[in-house]
Design an enzyme around this catalytic site. Structure first.
Site, PDB file in Angstrom:
ATOM      1  N   ASN A  95      46.047  51.863  44.047  1.00 29.92           N
ATOM      2  CA  ASN A  95      46.682  52.136  42.742  1.00 29.92           C
ATOM      3  C   ASN A  95      46.051  53.384  42.147  1.00 29.92           C
ATOM      4  OD1 ASN A  95      44.340  50.065  42.396  1.00 29.92           O
ATOM      5  ND2 ASN A  95      44.511  51.093  40.431  1.00 29.92           N
ATOM      6  N   ALA A 139      39.322  48.393  48.856  1.00 31.61           N
ATOM      7  CA  ALA A 139      40.504  48.815  48.099  1.00 31.61           C
ATOM      8  C   ALA A 139      40.003  49.486  46.827  1.00 31.61           C
ATOM      9  CB  ALA A 139      41.357  47.598  47.757  1.00 31.61           C
ATOM     10  N   TYR A 163      30.725  40.001  40.734  1.00 27.03           N
ATOM     11  CA  TYR A 163      31.482  39.388  39.633  1.00 27.03           C
ATOM     12  C   TYR A 163      31.930  37.966  39.937  1.00 27.03           C
ATOM     13  CZ  TYR A 163      35.748  40.677  42.243  1.00 27.03           C
ATOM     14  OH  TYR A 163      36.705  40.807  43.203  1.00 27.03           O
ATOM     15  N   GLU A 164      31.893  37.556  41.233  1.00 30.79           N
ATOM     16  CA  GLU A 164      32.248  36.168  41.565  1.00 30.79           C
ATOM     17  C   GLU A 164      31.156  35.207  41.114  1.00 30.79           C
ATOM     18  OE1 GLU A 164      33.941  35.701  45.735  1.00 30.79           O
ATOM     19  OE2 GLU A 164      33.307  37.799  45.776  1.00 30.79           O
ATOM     20  N   HIS A 196      40.482  37.680  50.731  1.00 30.92           N
ATOM     21  CA  HIS A 196      39.225  37.680  51.491  1.00 30.92           C
ATOM     22  C   HIS A 196      39.068  36.331  52.174  1.00 30.92           C
ATOM     23  CE1 HIS A 196      37.231  41.384  49.902  1.00 30.92           C
ATOM     24  NE2 HIS A 196      38.108  41.187  48.927  1.00 30.92           N
ATOM     25  N   MET A 226      34.821  47.654  42.900  1.00 29.53           N
ATOM     26  CA  MET A 226      33.829  46.681  42.412  1.00 29.53           C
ATOM     27  C   MET A 226      32.980  46.109  43.547  1.00 29.53           C
ATOM     28  SD  MET A 226      36.581  44.575  40.136  1.00 29.53           S
ATOM     29  CE  MET A 226      37.885  45.441  39.244  1.00 29.53           C
ATOM     30  N   SER A 227      32.860  46.849  44.637  1.00 35.01           N
ATOM     31  CA  SER A 227      32.114  46.317  45.787  1.00 35.01           C
ATOM     32  C   SER A 227      31.349  47.454  46.458  1.00 35.01           C
ATOM     33  CB  SER A 227      33.094  45.691  46.789  1.00 35.01           C
ATOM     34  OG  SER A 227      33.884  46.706  47.417  1.00 35.01           O
ATOM     35  N   HIS A 230      31.388  39.675  46.004  1.00 32.75           N
ATOM     36  CA  HIS A 230      31.295  40.614  44.881  1.00 32.75           C
ATOM     37  C   HIS A 230      30.391  39.992  43.824  1.00 32.75           C
ATOM     38  CE1 HIS A 230      35.293  41.012  46.757  1.00 32.75           C
ATOM     39  NE2 HIS A 230      35.209  42.303  46.490  1.00 32.75           N
ATOM     40  N   HIS A 242      45.884  42.590  40.880  1.00 38.56           N
ATOM     41  CA  HIS A 242      45.326  42.343  42.221  1.00 38.56           C
ATOM     42  C   HIS A 242      46.453  42.121  43.236  1.00 38.56           C
ATOM     43  CE1 HIS A 242      42.120  41.578  45.027  1.00 38.56           C
ATOM     44  NE2 HIS A 242      42.542  40.348  45.283  1.00 38.56           N
ATOM     45  N   SER A 283      39.518  44.083  50.364  1.00 38.91           N
ATOM     46  CA  SER A 283      40.615  43.262  49.843  1.00 38.91           C
ATOM     47  C   SER A 283      41.904  43.516  50.617  1.00 38.91           C
ATOM     48  CB  SER A 283      40.864  43.596  48.370  1.00 38.91           C
ATOM     49  OG  SER A 283      39.950  42.925  47.559  1.00 38.91           O
TER      50      SER A 283
HETATM   51  C1  R1P Z   1      40.329  44.255  42.612  1.00 41.78           C
HETATM   52  O1  R1P Z   1      41.686  44.211  42.862  1.00 41.78           O
HETATM   53  C2  R1P Z   1      39.486  43.929  43.806  1.00 41.78           C
HETATM   54  O2  R1P Z   1      39.864  44.814  44.889  1.00 41.78           O
HETATM   55  C3  R1P Z   1      38.746  45.518  45.355  1.00 41.78           C
HETATM   56  C4  R1P Z   1      37.853  45.588  44.118  1.00 41.78           C
HETATM   57  O3  R1P Z   1      36.502  45.892  44.411  1.00 41.78           O
HETATM   58  C5  R1P Z   1      38.025  44.221  43.516  1.00 41.78           C
HETATM   59  O4  R1P Z   1      37.214  43.262  44.139  1.00 41.78           O
HETATM   60  O5  R1P Z   1      38.198  44.720  46.381  1.00 41.78           O
HETATM   61  P1  R1P Z   1      37.266  45.231  47.597  1.00 41.78           P
HETATM   62  O6  R1P Z   1      36.341  46.255  47.025  1.00 41.78           O
HETATM   63  O7  R1P Z   1      36.554  44.003  48.078  1.00 41.78           O
HETATM   64  O8  R1P Z   1      38.175  45.819  48.651  1.00 41.78           O
END
Ligand code: R1P
Length: 326
Positions: A263, A118, A90-91, A66, A239-240, A88, A298, A35
């Site tokens: 964060n 992130a 969750y999408e 993204h 989450m990835s 992801h 986000h 992200s």
């Molecule tokens: C939340 O802000 C998003 O940022 C991170 C989390 O996994 C979530 O998708 O993204 P990336 O893991 O894709 O960097």
């Protein structure tokens, strides 16, 4: 449930063969941009970008920060491919779609994968803006049900059914990351504010190593969940990444994961979240302490990404050059 059809690797590979000049067709290193980190691709020269919608089997990345393209190019003399935008679960993408680009990268010949993301920090010692080298993961969704990216019929007869993960985060690639980080630290790239050595067991380790907790999202953690993950041994949460790690390990690709702390997860003691004390103060007309709970957004994640993308870019670039020379 009905078996899913075999992903259209041959079609996507044929498209790439047509679109790419010979020198870019066999990338050695793959990069996944997290992200707010798509600018990592600025390291590439002679770039050819292929939008995901030109490639059979790809979904579209719907999360802000993204893009939806593969960028092929050279870093130094090393041919690389960067995923500008990841999928992801969750999408709403099926797990096979999340894993598909990584499997395709392996088929293109990628030997090492550098995954960035992130994360929220659970470890109180990690500052916002710092980079953590992932050494292990804790994947609650995978332990509990069919969210493991390797669920389903094997892709082919020679795809391993059972994939060991005790060595998922390659010591060889991680060593190159630490060497590269050390070089950059000496050059002052991390900036005066980076507490490079504060977390390390030795004064020479330039990045902390940590454990990534993978959660399904898209909700951020409650304070109780944050405390739970921390107690379970995780240092950061996101989450990835884990579905990508599994797909890469299934294909025998060596990898390292670099997490940018965007964060601090709110893991406050339960009193901080509870309003009862405040209401009692109000009822009895007593001067109380108002406790304001923090939340994460986000936008904040993307902003830290913007601020630190340049450091991450230099680190990834240096690692690729080291891998190419090793
Ligand atoms: C939340 O802000 C998003 O940022 C991170 C989390 O996994 C979530 O998708 O993204 P990336 O893991 O894709 O960097």
């Amino acid at each position: 449930h009905a078996p899913e059809s075999v992903p259209p690797f041959a079609e996507a590979l044929a498209t790439l063969e047509q679109l790419l000049p010979a020198k870019l067709r066999t990338p050695r290193v793959g990069i996944v941009c997290g992200s707010g980190l798509s600018t990592l691709a600025k390291s590439l020269r002679d770039v050819v970008e292929v939008p995901y919608d030109k490639l059979a089997g790809f979904g579209k990345s719907t999360v802000q920060g993204h893009k939806s393209a593969l960028a092929f190019g050279l870093i130094g003399e090393v041919p690389v491919v960067a995923m500008l935008g990841r999928f992801h679960p969750y999408e709403g993408h099926p797990m096979r779609t999340v894993a598909y680009p990584i499997r395709l990268l392996a088929k293109l010949g990628v030997k090492e994968l550098l995954i960035t993301n992130a994360v929220g920090a659970l470890n109180p010692a990690y500052d916002v803006g710092s980079i953590v080298l992932i050494a292990d993961h804790l994947a609650l969704p995978n332990l509990a049900g069919p969210l493991n990216a390797l669920f389903g019929p094997p892709l082919s007869a020679d795809t391993p059914r059972f994939v060991p993960l005790s060595d998922a985060y390659s010591r060889r690639v991680r060593a190159q990351v630490l060497h590269a980080a050390y070089e950059l630290a000496k050059e002052g790239v991390f900036g005066a504010d980076a507490k490079l050595n504060a977390l390390a067991p030795t004064p020479t380790l330039p990045l902390p190593e940590g454990t990534y907790a993978y959660v399904a999202g898209p909700t951020y953690e409650t304070p109780a969940e944050g405390r739970f993950l921390r107690a379970a041994g995780a240092d950061v949460v996101g989450m990835s990444t884990v579905p990508e790690v599994l797909a890469a390990r299934e294909a025998g690709v060596a990898l390292a994961v670099l997490s940018l702390v965007t964060n601090k997860v709110v893991v406050g003691e339960k009193e901080e979240g509870w309003v009862a004390g405040e209401v009692v103060d109000e009822i009895v007309g007593r001067e109380g302490t108002r406790r304001v709970q923090e939340t994460v957004s986000h936008e904040e994640v993307l902003e830290v990404g913007r601020q630190r993308a340049e450091v991450m870019r230099q680190l990834v670039e240096r690692v690729v050059i080291r891998l190419g020379a090793a």
